[in-house]
Write a protein that holds these residues in place. Structure first.
Motif, short mmCIF file in Angstrom:
data_model
loop_
_atom_site.label_atom_id
_atom_site.label_comp_id
_atom_site.label_asym_id
_atom_site.label_seq_id
_atom_site.Cartn_x
_atom_site.Cartn_y
_atom_site.Cartn_z
N ILE A 148 0.84 -1.20 0.00
CA ILE A 148 0.00 0.00 0.00
C ILE A 148 0.88 1.25 0.00
O ILE A 148 0.62 2.20 -0.74
CB ILE A 148 -0.94 0.00 1.22
CG1 ILE A 148 -1.94 -1.14 1.11
CG2 ILE A 148 -1.67 1.33 1.34
CD1 ILE A 148 -2.76 -1.35 2.37
N THR A 164 -9.27 5.54 -1.94
CA THR A 164 -10.07 4.83 -0.94
C THR A 164 -9.58 3.40 -0.83
O THR A 164 -8.76 2.94 -1.65
CB THR A 164 -11.55 4.83 -1.35
OG1 THR A 164 -11.68 4.09 -2.58
CG2 THR A 164 -12.05 6.24 -1.55
N ASP A 165 -10.06 2.69 0.17
CA ASP A 165 -9.69 1.29 0.32
C ASP A 165 -10.07 0.48 -0.92
O ASP A 165 -9.31 -0.39 -1.36
CB ASP A 165 -10.37 0.69 1.56
CG ASP A 165 -9.80 1.24 2.85
OD1 ASP A 165 -8.74 1.89 2.80
OD2 ASP A 165 -10.42 1.02 3.91
N ARG A 166 -11.24 0.78 -1.50
CA ARG A 166 -11.67 0.05 -2.68
C ARG A 166 -10.77 0.34 -3.88
O ARG A 166 -10.41 -0.58 -4.64
CB ARG A 166 -13.13 0.40 -3.01
CG ARG A 166 -13.71 -0.38 -4.20
CD ARG A 166 -15.20 -0.13 -4.34
NE ARG A 166 -15.91 -0.63 -3.17
CZ ARG A 166 -16.23 -1.91 -2.99
NH1 ARG A 166 -15.88 -2.82 -3.90
NH2 ARG A 166 -16.88 -2.28 -1.91
N THR A 168 -7.63 1.34 -3.80
CA THR A 168 -6.34 0.70 -3.57
C THR A 168 -6.43 -0.80 -3.78
O THR A 168 -5.53 -1.43 -4.35
CB THR A 168 -5.85 0.99 -2.14
OG1 THR A 168 -5.80 2.41 -1.94
CG2 THR A 168 -4.46 0.41 -1.91
N PRO A 176 -11.07 -4.96 -0.42
CA PRO A 176 -11.03 -3.74 0.41
C PRO A 176 -10.80 -4.06 1.89
O PRO A 176 -10.14 -3.28 2.60
CB PRO A 176 -12.40 -3.10 0.18
CG PRO A 176 -12.83 -3.59 -1.16
CD PRO A 176 -12.29 -5.00 -1.27
N ILE A 179 -7.19 -4.24 2.63
CA ILE A 179 -6.57 -2.91 2.67
C ILE A 179 -6.87 -2.23 4.00
O ILE A 179 -6.00 -1.62 4.62
CB ILE A 179 -7.09 -2.05 1.50
CG1 ILE A 179 -6.77 -2.73 0.16
CG2 ILE A 179 -6.46 -0.66 1.56
CD1 ILE A 179 -5.31 -2.96 -0.10
N ALA A 180 -8.12 -2.31 4.44
CA ALA A 180 -8.51 -1.67 5.70
C ALA A 180 -7.73 -2.27 6.87
O ALA A 180 -7.28 -1.54 7.77
CB ALA A 180 -10.02 -1.84 5.92
N THR A 183 -4.10 -1.02 6.64
CA THR A 183 -4.00 0.40 6.95
C THR A 183 -4.10 0.65 8.44
O THR A 183 -3.47 1.57 8.98
CB THR A 183 -5.10 1.18 6.21
OG1 THR A 183 -4.98 0.94 4.81
CG2 THR A 183 -4.97 2.67 6.47
#
Length: 287
Positions: A148, A164-166, A168, A176, A179-180, A183
């Motif tokens: 990321i 956004t997470d989506r 990325t 997603p 990613i969340a 992060t």
């Protein structure tokens, strides 16, 4: 600017592809990327000539490293603001560049940067994975967080806003939720110092807001435990304990108080403590 590579307190392990270098890193010349690439390739071709003395080969590779050092600094800059000192990141990036220069083989027909950039990024990701975590999450999450960090600058420039997470997730080919999760662990790279200012007024530090250990509970428990055991002692033994542990008398002073010798006090005190120890460690009988 004079810079000694790997001269920090924590020197990375040396192997066949790494070494300490004392170099002068000059500003990047006003040259095109292509000319730098051509110069780099020429130096690498010279270094690959069979029978070339090792000293000359290392000299040529040092020039390759100096020529491409801005690339290493640029890659390192993408990992800033993660709780790691910028100088440390550059040191790690230079280490990756040194490994790339030593490991590159012109016979593979691959451009040097195509080999060096992944090598430098890999070295930085390994550093974050192995050394930079205060709280260590699972390796899968660590590696995703590194991906990321590497992708965000390009996505931000492309999209015109922080991805956004989506967005990325689509760029990295994952979900997603992954990613969340990755992060969320960014704060694991660093922790606040206890000397940092607290949230309240008055200049109090975080240390001032941390509750002290409460000894009162231990005291109550000790008194409750000792009371029945001490109650079984006679008056003289309780007086000896009082003088020794409440008033801080020495054995000689206790002897003078009771009219006995210091050696007698020592034997009496040892006997009292042995009886208390046996009483306190004896198995409790069920009612």
């Amino acid at each position: 600017m004079e810079s000694k590579w790997f001269s920090r307190d924590a020197t990375p392990p040396q192997d066949d592809t790494t070494r300490s270098l004392t170099v002068t890193i000059a500003p990047v010349p006003a040259d095109t990327k292509q000319r730098i690439a051509d110069a780099t390739q020429d130096l690498l071709d010279q270094a690959a000539v069979p029978g070339l003395p090792e000293a000359r080969r290392q000299e040529l590779l040092d020039q390759v490293i100096l020529l491409n050092s801005p690339i290493a600094r640029s890659i390192a800059s993408r990992y800033r603001s993660k709780g790691v000192d910028s100088d440390d990141l550059e040191q790690v990036a230079y280490l990756g560049l040194v490994k790339a220069a030593n490991g590159y083989r012109p016979s593979e027909s691959t451009a040097f940067l195509a080999y060096a950039v992944p090598t430098i990024r890999g070295e930085l990701k390994r550093y974050f994975r192995d050394c930079a975590w205060t709280v260590r999450p699972p390796r899968r999450v660590q590696e995703m967080q590194g991906s990321i960090a590497a992708a965000e600058p390009e996505l931000t420039q492309k999209l015109g806003h922080l991805p956004t997470d989506r967005e990325t997730a689509e760029a990295l080919g994952t979900e997603p939720g992954e990613i969340a999760e990755a992060t969320a662990v960014r704060a694991c790279f660093s922790t606040l110092s206890l000397d940092a200012p607290g949230s309240g007024e008055g200049g109090a530090s975080l240390m001032d807001t941390v509750a002290d250990a409460e000894d009162g509970y231990d005291l109550v428990e000790n008194v409750h435990t000792l009371t029945p055991a001490v109650a079984d002692l006679d008056d003289r033994d309780r007086r000896i304990l009082q003088l020794r542990f409440c008033h801080g008398y020495t054995q000689e002073e206790i002897g003078q108080e009771l009219g006995v010798s210091q050696m007698q006090v020592s034997r009496l005190l040892r006997g009292i403590l042995d009886r208390l120890r046996e009483e306190l460690t004896a198995p409790q009988r069920a009612d």
